[in-house]
Scaffold this motif. Sequence first.
Motif, PDB file in Angstrom:
ATOM      1  N   LEU A   2     167.506 -17.683  35.620  1.00 28.98           N
ATOM      2  CA  LEU A   2     167.146 -17.402  37.017  1.00 28.98           C
ATOM      3  C   LEU A   2     168.405 -17.242  37.855  1.00 28.98           C
ATOM      4  N   ASP A   3     168.420 -16.186  38.696  1.00 27.15           N
ATOM      5  CA  ASP A   3     169.416 -16.059  39.768  1.00 27.15           C
ATOM      6  C   ASP A   3     168.644 -15.795  41.047  1.00 27.15           C
ATOM      7  N   GLN A   4     168.501 -16.831  41.873  1.00 30.20           N
ATOM      8  CA  GLN A   4     167.653 -16.690  43.075  1.00 30.20           C
ATOM      9  C   GLN A   4     168.417 -16.235  44.303  1.00 30.20           C
ATOM     10  N   PHE A   5     169.743 -15.908  44.139  1.00 28.92           N
ATOM     11  CA  PHE A   5     170.520 -15.235  45.191  1.00 28.92           C
ATOM     12  C   PHE A   5     171.163 -14.027  44.508  1.00 28.92           C
ATOM     13  N   ALA A   6     170.352 -13.087  44.078  1.00 30.64           N
ATOM     14  CA  ALA A   6     170.809 -12.075  43.113  1.00 30.64           C
ATOM     15  C   ALA A   6     171.846 -11.104  43.681  1.00 30.64           C
ATOM     16  N   GLY A   7     171.824 -10.848  44.994  1.00 27.14           N
ATOM     17  CA  GLY A   7     172.845 -10.016  45.648  1.00 27.14           C
ATOM     18  C   GLY A   7     172.989  -8.656  44.994  1.00 27.14           C
ATOM     19  N   LEU A  12     172.543 -10.411  36.797  1.00 25.92           N
ATOM     20  CA  LEU A  12     171.445  -9.734  36.096  1.00 25.92           C
ATOM     21  C   LEU A  12     172.003  -8.802  35.017  1.00 25.92           C
ATOM     22  N   VAL A  13     173.061  -8.086  35.369  1.00 22.52           N
ATOM     23  CA  VAL A  13     173.688  -7.168  34.407  1.00 22.52           C
ATOM     24  C   VAL A  13     174.237  -7.947  33.217  1.00 22.52           C
ATOM     25  N   GLU A  14     174.944  -9.045  33.518  1.00 20.91           N
ATOM     26  CA  GLU A  14     175.541  -9.840  32.430  1.00 20.91           C
ATOM     27  C   GLU A  14     174.457 -10.447  31.537  1.00 20.91           C
ATOM     28  N   ALA A  15     173.355 -10.889  32.161  1.00 26.25           N
ATOM     29  CA  ALA A  15     172.260 -11.467  31.366  1.00 26.25           C
ATOM     30  C   ALA A  15     171.679 -10.413  30.434  1.00 26.25           C
ATOM     31  N   LYS A  16     171.463  -9.216  30.974  1.00 24.95           N
ATOM     32  CA  LYS A  16     170.910  -8.133  30.150  1.00 24.95           C
ATOM     33  C   LYS A  16     171.838  -7.839  28.970  1.00 24.95           C
ATOM     34  N   LEU A  17     173.157  -7.790  29.251  1.00 22.92           N
ATOM     35  CA  LEU A  17     174.130  -7.517  28.187  1.00 22.92           C
ATOM     36  C   LEU A  17     174.121  -8.617  27.124  1.00 22.92           C
ATOM     37  N   LEU A  18     173.819  -9.848  27.558  1.00 25.07           N
ATOM     38  CA  LEU A  18     173.822 -10.982  26.624  1.00 25.07           C
ATOM     39  C   LEU A  18     172.453 -11.223  25.988  1.00 25.07           C
ATOM     40  N   ASN A  19     171.538 -10.256  26.199  1.00 22.83           N
ATOM     41  CA  ASN A  19     170.189 -10.381  25.621  1.00 22.83           C
ATOM     42  C   ASN A  19     169.396 -11.550  26.159  1.00 22.83           C
ATOM     43  N   ARG A  20     169.696 -11.958  27.374  1.00 26.02           N
ATOM     44  CA  ARG A  20     168.926 -13.042  27.979  1.00 26.02           C
ATOM     45  C   ARG A  20     167.938 -12.444  28.967  1.00 26.02           C
ATOM     46  N   ASP A  21     166.716 -12.938  28.969  1.00 26.52           N
ATOM     47  CA  ASP A  21     165.749 -12.527  29.980  1.00 26.52           C
ATOM     48  C   ASP A  21     166.079 -13.261  31.272  1.00 26.52           C
ATOM     49  N   ILE A  22     165.984 -12.555  32.391  1.00 29.85           N
ATOM     50  CA  ILE A  22     166.371 -13.168  33.671  1.00 29.85           C
ATOM     51  C   ILE A  22     165.442 -12.729  34.797  1.00 29.85           C
ATOM     52  N   ILE A  23     165.210 -13.670  35.725  1.00 29.77           N
ATOM     53  CA  ILE A  23     164.468 -13.365  36.956  1.00 29.77           C
ATOM     54  C   ILE A  23     165.497 -13.334  38.081  1.00 29.77           C
ATOM     55  N   GLY A  24     165.550 -12.233  38.794  1.00 31.62           N
ATOM     56  CA  GLY A  24     166.449 -12.102  39.944  1.00 31.62           C
ATOM     57  C   GLY A  24     165.633 -12.100  41.219  1.00 31.62           C
ATOM     58  N   VAL A  25     166.039 -12.946  42.168  1.00 35.67           N
ATOM     59  CA  VAL A  25     165.330 -13.052  43.450  1.00 35.67           C
ATOM     60  C   VAL A  25     166.343 -12.820  44.562  1.00 35.67           C
ATOM     61  N   VAL A  50     164.908  -7.838  32.618  1.00 29.64           N
ATOM     62  CA  VAL A  50     165.251  -8.258  33.978  1.00 29.64           C
ATOM     63  C   VAL A  50     164.028  -8.096  34.875  1.00 29.64           C
ATOM     64  N   TYR A  51     163.593  -9.177  35.489  1.00 29.80           N
ATOM     65  CA  TYR A  51     162.463  -9.150  36.420  1.00 29.80           C
ATOM     66  C   TYR A  51     163.032  -9.390  37.808  1.00 29.80           C
TER      67      TYR A  51
END
Length: 190
Positions: A2-7, A12-25, A50-51
């Motif tokens: 989770l990144d709830q201050f996604a800016g 989100l980009v780094e999570a996607k590159l690392l194959n991690r699912d992430i919620i950006g708010v 990425v959600y």
Amino acid sequence: MLDQFAGGGTTLVEAKLLNRDIIGVDVNDAALTRCREKIAFEHDGADGKVYIRKGDARNLDFLPDSSIDLICTHPPYADIIKYSEDIEADLSRLKVKDFLEAMKPVSSECYRVLKKGRFCAILMGDTRKNGCMVPISFEVMRIFQDAGFTLKELIIKEQHNCRATGYWKTNSVKYNFLLIAHEYLFVFRK
Ligand SMILES: C[S@@+](CC[C@H](N)C(=O)[O-])C[C@H]1O[C@@H](n2cnc3c(N)ncnc32)[C@H](O)[C@@H]1O
């Protein structure tokens, strides 16, 4: 994750590159648009989902308790950089005292949604006012500890985009000590 201050969407980009699912708010539509643009890429092996959703970090009621494996986020530093003029829930419009109050529900929501034993990383910086140091980061650290977190690591990150970096850097090297040209990455554990 989770990144709830996604800016701008860096996490989100780094999570996607690392194959991690992430919620950006984020509370700001412009930030959300930037996030959507940034994550629209293909890269070999970058399969993290990425959600993205609009929301307020003080109230993550769309997330169940103990549902997140890792929080990695970067709130505003009170009103040092204003990210909007008229978004009421934007914490970058708040002076330090009100900002710190607002970080209390942010910390309790972090604690609620994170799984036990997992980590919450918060990047925070400090400022100066009337010639005096205002250690926002340490106040935020205390707020997260009061919410129930323990401090696992305190990592110092050099601040590259700050106006004073060149001046402070030169003098830090010359006199062998550090003034504020850095931010803190607090790594908390639930
Ligand atoms: C320091 S920036 C994040 C920068 C991001 N790490 C990046 O690399 O681009 C802080 C973000 O927090 C957002 N924000 C401010 N108040 C918020 C709130 N109450 N809930 C969610 N996001 C908020 C701002 O719109 C801004 O985009």
